[in-house]
Design a protein around this motif. Structure first.
Motif, PDB file in Angstrom:
ATOM      1  N   SER B  96      49.185 110.063  53.496  1.00  0.00           N
ATOM      2  CA  SER B  96      50.360 110.813  53.906  1.00  0.00           C
ATOM      3  C   SER B  96      51.615 110.246  53.247  1.00  0.00           C
ATOM      4  O   SER B  96      52.638 110.906  53.211  1.00  0.00           O
ATOM      5  N   ALA B  99      51.791 111.004  48.660  1.00  0.00           N
ATOM      6  CA  ALA B  99      52.156 112.319  48.152  1.00  0.00           C
ATOM      7  C   ALA B  99      53.654 112.445  47.916  1.00  0.00           C
ATOM      8  O   ALA B  99      54.089 113.273  47.126  1.00  0.00           O
ATOM      9  N   TYR B 120      49.007 117.707  42.055  1.00  0.00           N
ATOM     10  CA  TYR B 120      48.907 116.388  42.673  1.00  0.00           C
ATOM     11  C   TYR B 120      49.054 116.506  44.191  1.00  0.00           C
ATOM     12  O   TYR B 120      48.246 115.963  44.945  1.00  0.00           O
ATOM     13  N   LEU B 121      50.067 117.281  44.618  1.00  0.00           N
ATOM     14  CA  LEU B 121      50.264 117.475  46.055  1.00  0.00           C
ATOM     15  C   LEU B 121      49.033 118.113  46.686  1.00  0.00           C
ATOM     16  O   LEU B 121      48.576 117.713  47.761  1.00  0.00           O
ATOM     17  N   ILE B 124      46.164 115.585  46.905  1.00  0.00           N
ATOM     18  CA  ILE B 124      46.348 114.586  47.964  1.00  0.00           C
ATOM     19  C   ILE B 124      46.137 115.226  49.340  1.00  0.00           C
ATOM     20  O   ILE B 124      45.502 114.657  50.223  1.00  0.00           O
ATOM     21  N   SER B 125      46.661 116.458  49.510  1.00  0.00           N
ATOM     22  CA  SER B 125      46.510 117.055  50.835  1.00  0.00           C
ATOM     23  C   SER B 125      45.056 117.427  51.101  1.00  0.00           C
ATOM     24  O   SER B 125      44.622 117.443  52.246  1.00  0.00           O
ATOM     25  N   ASN B 246      52.352 113.830  57.606  1.00  0.00           N
ATOM     26  CA  ASN B 246      51.775 114.993  56.939  1.00  0.00           C
ATOM     27  C   ASN B 246      52.528 116.259  57.286  1.00  0.00           C
ATOM     28  O   ASN B 246      52.695 117.137  56.435  1.00  0.00           O
ATOM     29  N   LEU B 249      55.513 116.238  55.223  1.00  0.00           N
ATOM     30  CA  LEU B 249      55.137 116.506  53.831  1.00  0.00           C
ATOM     31  C   LEU B 249      54.885 117.992  53.613  1.00  0.00           C
ATOM     32  O   LEU B 249      55.369 118.589  52.638  1.00  0.00           O
TER      33      LEU B 249
END
Lengths: 209, 341
Positions: B96, B99, B120-121, B124-125, B246, B249
């Motif tokens: 978390s 990112a 990339y985001l 990661i998620s 998260n 984010l």
């Protein structure tokens, strides 16, 4: 210098985790090490400047495929002793396959397959654009065909596993919405207590008093 | 060796670490106050006061909570897989935070301005599911395992439609770089032309962060607390912090993709003197408020309804919308031009 250090770090961890995938006793550990190996492969992609492929590797293999692996492996009821016995049996076969792969890689490295022209060229254009430019023009048909193959595989998997069972209650939203009041509801007129008493008295009934 | 150590890269490394600290410090405070905001906002929505005793307006409540959690005993359940059990909360928390490296807070205010920022985001998620599934498996508990399985299926399902929504945005922006996506919204935020996709994306982020009304993985009424039933003390706190980080984010992802990132709504006088990062934070707070609002007002979905929504409604809808967006851009000749080289 730094780049070389990172290369050896990624390569070392990748080889080690690949080895652990094969030798660890618990299959869940195997999958977790496989994920670590994928990650380090993505790191090496970044090192050669192929950031799009690196992200794709993480999204597709780590984010989706390995999740399903982990899912299946966790649900399985595995007899570890049996797996050990299998290891001995399949070892020669595995060695043969591995040997062939090593031979092919070495042959490709010292042959013409990896000529200098196929190495990534540093340029201002992001490699997402470069890849798209090639995929959707020069290799458009191959790209479409690979998509179709995946679609066929998906349809096959669905048709293999889909079955109609009787006696299963499922929500059918269309049915629910298309119901009309007249079909499912009946309005019954019930006389209220007061009028009922009057009716009873008129009928001369005193049973319940 | 001395030469190697005194090179510029040490300074550069120090500078990067400083930038990371500048992002993560406020982020952790924001997470702490998000927990307070949630309890207060939901309290007011339900006509009660919420925590208002510790400090003025209850502003010290998050610190009291943190102190309490730290003072608790860490319990390792018998039969748990110790290594995986401890790695899972750390993984959730780390994912978390990492990112945030690509989130642009303003013009050139970003730690790593990489070309594939949005991928990339997304990557990661999509990894967040590992923390959950590892925790559920390692706890050696039925409730935790059921919660983890539910969560894994749910997060994988909603990722698909999120990916398609992102493709819509990329078609309009013509770049995978987050700063470029924000710059492409100068003039009109993507939330307007892509309004249906904005709604689909927001609902998918609710499902992706396991928030109400999709909080089945931790559904209290069935699974006690879901995948983190067996966790206590700091290991529980890491899950808790990870979940709220998260949320922030995902809100910032929504803001970057649809609400114009750091750009003011109109480029006119009183609005454009407010600095970009401030706009970014205000928008994130608005989206977060909707997160809390949804939690206070909607009942939990049933699991089959959740799957139906993800696979049978959002997936075809966003797929059709990709075709429509691409067709519209092509016909009206608005496709962003990309140099092929």
């Amino acid at each position: 210098m730094i780049e070389a250090l990172f290369f050896y770090l990624f390569a070392g961890v990748m080889l080690a985790s690949g080895f652990m995938v094969v030798v660890s006793r618990n299959p869940v550990y195997s999958v977790l090490f496989l994920i670590l190996a994928f990650f380090n492969a993505a790191g090496m992609f970044v090192l050669i400047g192929a950031e799009f492929l690196a992200m794709l590797l993480v999204v597709v293999y780590v984010g989706a495929v390995a999740v399903l692996f982990l899912f299946v492996v966790m649900m399985l009821d595995i007899n570890f002793a049996e797996m050990r016995a299998g290891f001995q049996k399949y070892l020669p076969l595995g060695l043969i396959v591995g040997g062939i792969l090593v031979f092919e890689l070495v042959a490709a490295m010292y042959g013409d397959a990896f000529s200098k022209a196929s190495l990534p060229v540093a340029s201002e254009i992001p490699n997402t654009t470069q890849l798209g430019g090639v995929l959707y023009t020069k290799y458009a048909f191959l790209f479409q065909i690979s998509g179709l193959i995946l679609l066929v595989a998906m349809i096959g998997a669905i048709s293999l596993t889909m079955r109609k069972r009787v006696g299963v209650r499922r929500q059918s939203i269309a049915d629910q919405n298309s119901r009309r009041r007249e079909d499912v509801m009946e309005i019954v007129k019930m006389p209220s207590d007061k009028t009922k008493a009057k009716d009873d008295a008129a009928a001369g009934s005193v049973d319940d008093k | 060796m001395i030469e190697f150590l005194t090179q510029d890269w040490i300074l550069e490394l120090g500078w990067i670490v400083a930038k990371i600290m500048v992002v993560i410090g406020p982020l952790l405070i924001a997470v702490a106050y998000l927990t307070l905001a949630e309890r207060r906002v939901i309290g007011f929505m339900q006509l009660r006061k919420g925590p208002n005793v510790v400090g003025p307006f209850g502003l010290f409540q998050p610190f009291a909570d943190a102190l309490k959690l730290m003072a608790k005993e860490t319990i390792m359940p018998a039969g748990a897989n110790k290594v995986v059990f401890m790695i899972a909360p750390m993984l959730t928390f780390i994912l978390s935070l990492v990112a945030w490296a690509v989130i642009p807070f303003g013009e050139d205010l970003v730690i790593a301005d990489i070309n594939v920022g949005i991928l990339y985001l997304f990557a990661i998620s999509s990894l967040g599911v590992y923390g959950v599934i590892m925790a559920g498996w390692a706890s050696n508990s039925k409730y935790a395992f059921l919660g983890a399985l539910r969560s894994a299926a749910q997060m994988v399902s909603y990722e698909v439609s999120m990916g398609l929504v992102i493709i819509n945005v990329l078609l309009c922006a013509g770049s995978l770089n987050l700063s470029a996506i924000v710059e492409a919204q100068r003039g009109m935020w993507f939330a307007l032309p892509l309004l249906p996709m904005f709604i689909v994306f927001f609902i998918s982020t609710l499902a992706e962060t396991n928030r109400a009304p999709f909080d089945l993985p931790e559904g209290e009424s069935e699974l006690v607390a879901g995948y983190f039933v067996e966790y206590s003390s700091m290991s529980f706190a890491l899950f808790f912090l990870g979940e709220y980080a998260n949320m922030i984010l995902m809100s910032s992802m929504t803001v970057v993709l649809f609400l114009g990132g750091w750009l003011p709504p109109f480029d006119i006088w009183p609005l454009n003197i407010i600095p970009g990062p401030l706009w970014f934070i205000i928008k994130i707070m608005l989206v977060l408020f909707v997160f809390l609002w949804v939690r206070a007002t909607t009942p939990r979905y049933r699991y089959d309804q959740l799957m139906r929504l993800g696979w049978k409604i959002f997936l075809p809808f966003s797929l059709i919308y990709v075709v429509l967006t691409a067709g519209f851009l092509l016909v009206t000749d608005r496709l962003p031009s990309v140099a092929l080289g």
